[in-house]
Enzyme design. Structure first.
Site, PDB file in Angstrom:
ATOM      1  N   GLY A 155       0.854  -1.194   0.000  1.00  8.61           N
ATOM      2  CA  GLY A 155       0.000   0.000   0.000  1.00  8.61           C
ATOM      3  C   GLY A 155       0.882   1.233   0.000  1.00  8.61           C
ATOM      4  N   ARG A 156       0.325   2.327   0.513  1.00  7.32           N
ATOM      5  CA  ARG A 156       1.057   3.602   0.495  1.00  7.32           C
ATOM      6  C   ARG A 156       2.442   3.480   1.140  1.00  7.32           C
ATOM      7  NH1 ARG A 156      -4.029   5.080   2.195  1.00  7.32           N
ATOM      8  NH2 ARG A 156      -5.114   6.736   1.064  1.00  7.32           N
ATOM      9  N   ILE A 157       2.485   2.886   2.345  1.00  9.46           N
ATOM     10  CA  ILE A 157       3.774   2.866   3.075  1.00  9.46           C
ATOM     11  C   ILE A 157       4.745   1.891   2.410  1.00  9.46           C
ATOM     12  CG2 ILE A 157       4.880   2.424   5.314  1.00  9.46           C
ATOM     13  CD1 ILE A 157       2.225   3.361   6.643  1.00  9.46           C
ATOM     14  N   THR A 236       7.375  -2.497  11.029  1.00 12.05           N
ATOM     15  CA  THR A 236       6.841  -1.200  11.479  1.00 12.05           C
ATOM     16  C   THR A 236       5.320  -1.189  11.293  1.00 12.05           C
ATOM     17  OG1 THR A 236       7.273  -0.263   9.289  1.00 12.05           O
ATOM     18  CG2 THR A 236       8.923   0.151  10.972  1.00 12.05           C
ATOM     19  N   SER A 237       4.704  -2.393  11.172  1.00 10.72           N
ATOM     20  CA  SER A 237       3.256  -2.418  10.916  1.00 10.72           C
ATOM     21  C   SER A 237       2.498  -2.590  12.236  1.00 10.72           C
ATOM     22  CB  SER A 237       2.923  -3.510   9.900  1.00 10.72           C
ATOM     23  OG  SER A 237       3.283  -4.796  10.387  1.00 10.72           O
ATOM     24  N   ARG A 238       2.239  -3.834  12.623  1.00 12.34           N
ATOM     25  CA  ARG A 238       1.633  -4.117  13.918  1.00 12.34           C
ATOM     26  C   ARG A 238       2.340  -5.338  14.505  1.00 12.34           C
ATOM     27  NH1 ARG A 238      -0.028   0.264  14.114  1.00 12.34           N
ATOM     28  NH2 ARG A 238      -2.156   1.003  14.355  1.00 12.34           N
ATOM     29  N   GLU A 267       2.398  -4.712  23.375  1.00 17.59           N
ATOM     30  CA  GLU A 267       3.001  -3.423  23.750  1.00 17.59           C
ATOM     31  C   GLU A 267       2.441  -2.936  25.080  1.00 17.59           C
ATOM     32  OE1 GLU A 267       2.499  -0.690  20.475  1.00 17.59           O
ATOM     33  OE2 GLU A 267       3.534  -2.037  19.103  1.00 17.59           O
ATOM     34  N   HIS A 285       7.453   1.967  19.125  1.00 15.27           N
ATOM     35  CA  HIS A 285       6.330   2.328  18.240  1.00 15.27           C
ATOM     36  C   HIS A 285       6.359   3.822  17.865  1.00 15.27           C
ATOM     37  CE1 HIS A 285       2.012   0.981  17.024  1.00 15.27           C
ATOM     38  NE2 HIS A 285       2.496   1.871  16.174  1.00 15.27           N
TER      39      HIS A 285
HETATM   40  C1  DGY Z   1      -0.603   4.005  12.877  1.00 10.35           C
HETATM   41  O1  DGY Z   1      -0.915   5.113  12.417  1.00 10.35           O
HETATM   42  O2  DGY Z   1      -1.283   3.011  12.703  1.00 10.35           O
HETATM   43  C2  DGY Z   1       0.689   3.926  13.635  1.00 10.35           C
HETATM   44  O3  DGY Z   1       0.941   2.720  14.187  1.00 10.35           O
HETATM   45  C3  DGY Z   1       0.827   5.063  14.620  1.00 10.35           C
HETATM   46  O4  DGY Z   1       1.160   6.128  13.812  1.00 10.35           O
END
Ligand code: DGY
Length: 324
Positions: A155-157, A236-238, A267, A285
């Site tokens: 996706g975007r990221i 860096t997602s979940r 977390e 995070h």
């Molecule tokens: C999100 O936006 O989902 C991030 O984890 C926090 O910016």
């Protein structure tokens, strides 16, 4: 009469000022996390809520909020919100995509570089006064350029990470449910491959999928075993997309070369085995933690909450079907 909005936790002040123009705001200006019981109590009269990823907007909590019309999440991810339960009541759910794309991609790349070049280890070494002299093999890491980056979720990221990888001279493969349009993939020099091939080919694997029933533990024992020996995993997602215990075991067995994690399964708890390892970079995070970005996220959530409560179309509904 002005609609009532609950803001569950501390946000940037401009968002509160904006909401106060047309709403009665119950602002919990605290950094504490609200549990489900308190959240339900605070929501009993609210028509709107501006919430964060630490707020459990479960079906049960939603059921105890009879006046609720909109849930505005200050984040792009919204796995803490039971969207099905909200939609069943025609409650609009909104999020904040777009504004955090570049910041999150920057942080992803920072993690990739930090893990590849062992930056936290090198910094600790210096701060601890252990540096005596230049040495030919002191704190050597590994190449980034010329290596293959596998991006899971495009996706975007994911695409923004691919743009950075291209600049670093990396090869990019990606796995996603739907391939990107040909011109987009060609522009990024990215090749669509199945996940198993991506895991086999990639020197770095970076995760950019939302957390859903399908992606929970997407990276577990079989996937970790399928990864190229010595590869580095970046998340860096979940957190729950990765089975953290399996990751710790894979690192222990030397299957992976390292990991770089900004998100965790429970977390703020971290699997203790990961905390002890030098080949794992750990961040709390902070993917989108840039002042301008976070204040935009707050403003966007506030604006969408206010819009729904005044019969206007929100910018980022995640369940647009309830708007028609
Ligand atoms: C999100 O936006 O989902 C991030 O984890 C926090 O910016």
């Amino acid at each position: 009469m002005k609609p009532r909005v609950l803001v569950t936790r501390h946000v940037y002040p401009a968002a509160i000022a904006m909401l106060q123009e047309r709403c009665v705001v119950d602002y919990v200006d605290s950094r504490d996390v609200m549990d489900a019981e308190r959240l339900a109590r605070k929501l009993s009269l609210a028509q709107g809520v501006v919430c964060q990823l630490t707020d459990p907007l479960t079906a049960d909590v939603i059921a105890q909020a009879p006046a609720l019309k909109v849930i505005s999440q200050v984040a792009v991810g919204y796995d803490n919100v039971d969207v099905a339960a909200a939609s069943a009541r025609r409650i609009v759910v909104t999020n904040t995509p777009g504004v955090l794309t570049e910041a999150t991609a920057d942080l992803t790349f920072a993690l990739l570089l930090a893990a590849a070049r062992r930056l936290p280890t090198a910094e600790r070494f210096l701060r601890e006064g252990r540096w005596q002299r230049w040495e030919v093999d002191l704190l050597c890491g590994r190449d980034v350029h010329g290596q293959t980056l596998g991006i899971v979720g495009f996706g975007r990221i994911g695409q923004a990470v691919a743009r950075r990888a291209k600049g670093f001279g990396m090869r990019v493969v990606y796995a996603s449910r739907r391939p990107a349009p040909d011109d987009v993939a060609a522009g990024l020099g990215a090749r669509h491959v199945p996940l198993d091939l991506l895991l086999k080919e990639s020197d770095f694997v970076s995760l950019h999928v939302p957390l859903t029933d399908d992606t929970r533990h997407l990276i577990s024992v079989p996937q970790l075993c399928a990864m190229k020996r010595g590869a580095i995993l970046i998340n860096t997602s979940r957190g729950p997309v990765v089975d953290e215990r399996a990751l710790a075991a894979a690192l222990d067995e030397g299957l992976l070369g390292g990991a770089a994690l900004d998100v965790f399964e429970r977390e703020p708890e971290i699997t203790p085995e990961l905390l002890q390892r030098d080949d794992v970079v750990l961040l709390p995070h902070v993917g989108s933690a840039v002042t301008s970005v976070r204040s935009l996220m707050c403003a966007l959530a506030a604006r969408d909450c206010d819009a729904v409560l005044h019969g206007e179309r929100p910018q980022h509904p995640v369940n647009p079907e309830v708007l028609v």
